[in-house]
Design a protein around this motif. Structure first.
Motif, PDB file in Angstrom:
ATOM      1  N   GLU A   1     107.857   0.297  42.232  1.00 40.79           N
ATOM      2  CA  GLU A   1     108.969   0.936  42.956  1.00 40.79           C
ATOM      3  C   GLU A   1     110.248   0.904  42.129  1.00 40.79           C
ATOM      4  O   GLU A   1     111.031   1.862  42.140  1.00 40.79           O
ATOM      5  CB  GLU A   1     109.200   0.237  44.294  1.00 40.79           C
ATOM      6  CG  GLU A   1     110.302   0.901  45.122  1.00 40.79           C
ATOM      7  CD  GLU A   1     110.515   0.248  46.468  1.00 40.79           C
ATOM      8  OE1 GLU A   1     111.407   0.698  47.214  1.00 40.79           O
ATOM      9  OE2 GLU A   1     109.796  -0.726  46.782  1.00 40.79           O
ATOM     10  N   ALA A   2     110.464  -0.183  41.393  1.00 37.47           N
ATOM     11  CA  ALA A   2     111.680  -0.281  40.571  1.00 37.47           C
ATOM     12  C   ALA A   2     111.729   0.830  39.536  1.00 37.47           C
ATOM     13  O   ALA A   2     112.786   1.435  39.312  1.00 37.47           O
ATOM     14  CB  ALA A   2     111.732  -1.650  39.886  1.00 37.47           C
ATOM     15  N   LYS A   3     110.582   1.129  38.916  1.00 35.93           N
ATOM     16  CA  LYS A   3     110.574   2.191  37.911  1.00 35.93           C
ATOM     17  C   LYS A   3     110.733   3.564  38.557  1.00 35.93           C
ATOM     18  O   LYS A   3     111.422   4.442  38.027  1.00 35.93           O
ATOM     19  CB  LYS A   3     109.280   2.142  37.096  1.00 35.93           C
ATOM     20  CG  LYS A   3     109.246   3.190  35.992  1.00 35.93           C
ATOM     21  CD  LYS A   3     108.002   3.102  35.134  1.00 35.93           C
ATOM     22  CE  LYS A   3     108.088   2.001  34.147  1.00 35.93           C
ATOM     23  NZ  LYS A   3     106.975   2.044  33.162  1.00 35.93           N
TER      24      LYS A   3
ATOM     25  N   PRO B   1     113.610  -4.816  30.130  1.00 40.92           N
ATOM     26  CA  PRO B   1     112.867  -5.548  31.159  1.00 40.92           C
ATOM     27  C   PRO B   1     113.182  -5.141  32.590  1.00 40.92           C
ATOM     28  O   PRO B   1     112.421  -5.455  33.502  1.00 40.92           O
ATOM     29  CB  PRO B   1     113.322  -6.992  30.930  1.00 40.92           C
ATOM     30  CG  PRO B   1     114.730  -6.863  30.424  1.00 40.92           C
ATOM     31  CD  PRO B   1     114.729  -5.607  29.580  1.00 40.92           C
ATOM     32  N   TYR B   2     114.296  -4.454  32.813  1.00 42.51           N
ATOM     33  CA  TYR B   2     114.837  -4.355  34.171  1.00 42.51           C
ATOM     34  C   TYR B   2     113.900  -3.685  35.167  1.00 42.51           C
ATOM     35  O   TYR B   2     113.781  -4.123  36.312  1.00 42.51           O
ATOM     36  CB  TYR B   2     116.189  -3.639  34.141  1.00 42.51           C
ATOM     37  CG  TYR B   2     117.146  -4.252  33.147  1.00 42.51           C
ATOM     38  CD1 TYR B   2     117.612  -5.558  33.325  1.00 42.51           C
ATOM     39  CD2 TYR B   2     117.556  -3.552  32.009  1.00 42.51           C
ATOM     40  CE1 TYR B   2     118.461  -6.140  32.399  1.00 42.51           C
ATOM     41  CE2 TYR B   2     118.410  -4.127  31.082  1.00 42.51           C
ATOM     42  CZ  TYR B   2     118.865  -5.416  31.277  1.00 42.51           C
ATOM     43  OH  TYR B   2     119.697  -5.997  30.364  1.00 42.51           O
ATOM     44  N   GLN B   3     113.229  -2.602  34.771  1.00 44.99           N
ATOM     45  CA  GLN B   3     112.354  -1.909  35.723  1.00 44.99           C
ATOM     46  C   GLN B   3     111.044  -2.657  35.966  1.00 44.99           C
ATOM     47  O   GLN B   3     110.237  -2.248  36.792  1.00 44.99           O
ATOM     48  CB  GLN B   3     112.062  -0.480  35.265  1.00 44.99           C
ATOM     49  CG  GLN B   3     111.313  -0.350  33.946  1.00 44.99           C
ATOM     50  CD  GLN B   3     112.245  -0.135  32.779  1.00 44.99           C
ATOM     51  OE1 GLN B   3     113.265  -0.809  32.661  1.00 44.99           O
ATOM     52  NE2 GLN B   3     111.920   0.811  31.910  1.00 44.99           N
ATOM     53  N   TYR B   4     110.833  -3.756  35.232  1.00 43.30           N
ATOM     54  CA  TYR B   4     109.583  -4.516  35.378  1.00 43.30           C
ATOM     55  C   TYR B   4     109.814  -5.904  35.973  1.00 43.30           C
ATOM     56  O   TYR B   4     108.911  -6.742  35.941  1.00 43.30           O
ATOM     57  CB  TYR B   4     108.907  -4.669  34.009  1.00 43.30           C
ATOM     58  CG  TYR B   4     108.700  -3.371  33.275  1.00 43.30           C
ATOM     59  CD1 TYR B   4     107.749  -2.447  33.702  1.00 43.30           C
ATOM     60  CD2 TYR B   4     109.466  -3.057  32.160  1.00 43.30           C
ATOM     61  CE1 TYR B   4     107.567  -1.246  33.029  1.00 43.30           C
ATOM     62  CE2 TYR B   4     109.287  -1.857  31.475  1.00 43.30           C
ATOM     63  CZ  TYR B   4     108.343  -0.959  31.918  1.00 43.30           C
ATOM     64  OH  TYR B   4     108.170   0.228  31.256  1.00 43.30           O
ATOM     65  N   ILE B   5     110.995  -6.166  36.497  1.00 43.60           N
ATOM     66  CA  ILE B   5     111.333  -7.519  36.948  1.00 43.60           C
ATOM     67  C   ILE B   5     110.284  -8.066  37.915  1.00 43.60           C
ATOM     68  O   ILE B   5     109.842  -9.210  37.808  1.00 43.60           O
ATOM     69  CB  ILE B   5     112.719  -7.540  37.609  1.00 43.60           C
ATOM     70  CG1 ILE B   5     113.812  -7.247  36.567  1.00 43.60           C
ATOM     71  CG2 ILE B   5     112.979  -8.881  38.287  1.00 43.60           C
ATOM     72  CD1 ILE B   5     113.893  -8.245  35.448  1.00 43.60           C
ATOM     73  N   GLY B   6     109.857  -7.245  38.882  1.00 48.79           N
ATOM     74  CA  GLY B   6     108.861  -7.699  39.847  1.00 48.79           C
ATOM     75  C   GLY B   6     107.559  -8.103  39.190  1.00 48.79           C
ATOM     76  O   GLY B   6     106.890  -9.058  39.611  1.00 48.79           O
ATOM     77  N   GLU B   7     107.185  -7.403  38.117  1.00 50.97           N
ATOM     78  CA  GLU B   7     105.928  -7.695  37.441  1.00 50.97           C
ATOM     79  C   GLU B   7     105.988  -9.019  36.675  1.00 50.97           C
ATOM     80  O   GLU B   7     104.963  -9.686  36.498  1.00 50.97           O
ATOM     81  CB  GLU B   7     105.567  -6.539  36.506  1.00 50.97           C
ATOM     82  CG  GLU B   7     105.291  -5.236  37.267  1.00 50.97           C
ATOM     83  CD  GLU B   7     104.977  -4.071  36.348  1.00 50.97           C
ATOM     84  OE1 GLU B   7     104.343  -4.295  35.298  1.00 50.97           O
ATOM     85  OE2 GLU B   7     105.385  -2.944  36.674  1.00 50.97           O
TER      86      GLU B   7
END
Length: 451
Positions: free
Chosen positions: A51-53, A254-260
């Motif tokens: 969702e972030a991406k 890294p920001y769009q992958y923080i949840g991962e």
């Protein structure tokens, strides 16, 4: 940039469509808008995208279409999004699908720009490392260094079988790729996702802010060097100065992958959040202007006193369309209270309760109780046409109540310092209490008072 430079037709192209995990199509959209005046860029991508991406791509103005099936479809699979984008472009001259998976301008861009930039900055380079997604980066760089400095060891990194890192592919998925990557690669390493995310996290904390694909590349480089060290061949990579000058590509953030990161890595990698339960309560805004000094009693809520006496606060009369909500216990309310006020005793509050902003458990309990109390439509509807002043022992619980009331559309303020402030200002009195003043059930909140 290289792919759009030769393919955009200024007289015809109105839309760009590309299947991309994110970074490539975001770059395309910016270049299309700024350099070619094309506002409509559409991203085809996997329904397994975070969702972030997705939000990031929407932020950059992309029109998104999701596709099911593998998150990294084979480039020539007719069922996947890559070929869907290709077919869409074939049916209209106004639509351009650059198709990074088949477009030679992809890998040739790295011969044109990336390779010369690296060589200019580090002519001593001995090892070059890049991940294999479309294989464009490695194909271009490997081809370039194969010509300008053949001694450079060209290391390609693929994802471990059955694993996934955003961007790179497994060796098995590179089979159908038609770019001449095999001639541009000397060594291949396979890297798993936990190592990629972990190394990316370490880099970020040391000031090199980069994403999992960057950690993936560096991990591949470390693995190759470690194998060489164990085999006793590490020194063969060194240059005339005895050093091994290595380059790996930091190709993402890294920001769009923080949840991962939190999914892939163990909890020990991250400090726990203290008072985490507060993230689920106290959800509404505060405003300093909603905290009023005791002076407001005489300027906004009560009629001017007829005379200045010791029983001043017992003699004043509440203005119409004003309401005082007293949150103290029924016992304390009956001892003394402001004329015309309504008592709504909270289960979570008494004279010995710690202040909510100094004790998280108190804030949680009080907010939940106030939220439930003022979610009663009947009670709130009675307050809508009134200016409400909330008051408690020290002002903080009333401040929380004001935040909740304002969120429900009620014009509400709190008395800064509460009854303690009245005492500090020598306004506390022992005047008589009208027989019509009483404690009320929180289910039905009256706002009309008789004095």
């Amino acid at each position: 940039m290289n792919m759009l430079e030769t393919q955009v037709d200024p007289a015809k192209t109105k839309t760009i469509i590309e299947y991309s995990s994110g970074s490539t199509v975001i770059s395309m959209s910016m270049i299309a808008r700024v350099m070619h005046g094309i506002e409509d860029t559409r991203a085809y991508l996997s329904n397994k995208t975070s969702e972030a991406k997705l939000r990031l791509m929407q932020f950059f103005g992309l029109d998104i279409t999701l596709f099911g099936g593998p998150s990294q479809p084979e480039p020539f699979d007719e069922r996947g999004g890559i070929q869907n984008a290709r077919r869409k472009a074939m049916h209209s001259e106004e639509i351009l699908n650059p198709n990074q998976y088949e477009n030679d301008d992809n890998w040739q861009a790295h011969i044109r720009w990336t390779g010369p930039q690296i060589f200019k900055q580090l002519p001593e380079i001995n090892v070059l490392c890049a991940g294999m997604g479309t294989s464009g980066t490695m194909t271009g760089l490997g081809t370039y260094f194969g010509k300008v400095k053949p001694s450079v060891v060209r290391l390609a990194v693929c994802t471990a079988p059955g694993d996934r890192v955003p961007g790179p592919r497994s060796f098995a998925l590179l089979g159908p790729v038609e770019f001449p990557w095999k001639e541009a690669v000397d060594v291949i390493e396979e890297v798993n996702s936990p190592d990629s995310y972990s190394l990316s996290l370490d880099l970020c904390r040391e000031g090199v802010v980069c994403g999992p694909s960057s950690g993936f590349n560096l991990q591949g480089l470390f693995q190759m060097l470690e194998k060489r060290k164990k085999a006793g061949t590490l020194a063969e990579l060194a240059g005339p100065d005895g050093l091994i000058h290595s380059v790996f590509l930091c190709c993402d953030l890294p920001y769009q992958y923080i949840g991962e990161y939190f999914q892939k890595l163990s909890p020990e990698k991250f400090h726990p959040i203290r008072n985490e339960r507060l993230a689920r309560v106290d959800l509404y805004r505060y405003d300093e202007s909603w905290e009023r000094s005791p002076v407001v009693l005489f300027t906004r809520f009560y009629e001017p006193p007829r005379s200045l006496t010791q029983s001043l606060l017992s003699d004043i009369v509440l203005k119409s369309q004003c309401c005082i909500l007293d949150l103290r216990t029924s016992a304390d309310f009956s001892t003394w209270h402001l004329p015309g006020s309504v008592n709504i005793p909270l289960r979570s509050l008494d004279s010995h309760t710690p202040k909510p902003f100094s004790e998280p458990s108190v804030l949680e309990a009080q907010w939940l109780e106030l939220e439930e109390l003022f979610s009663d439509r009947d009670a709130v509807s009675r307050l809508h046409s009134h200016h409400v002043l909330a008051i408690c022992y020290n002002g903080d619980t009333a401040r929380v109540a004001t935040s909740v009331l304002r969120a429900k559309g009620i014009e509400a303020d709190s008395l800064r310092g509460g009854y303690q402030a009245l005492r500090d200002h020598h306004l506390w009195g022992d005047g008589s209490i009208s027989s019509t003043d009483r404690a009320y059930s929180p289910v039905a909140v009256p706002v009309e008072q008789t004095n």
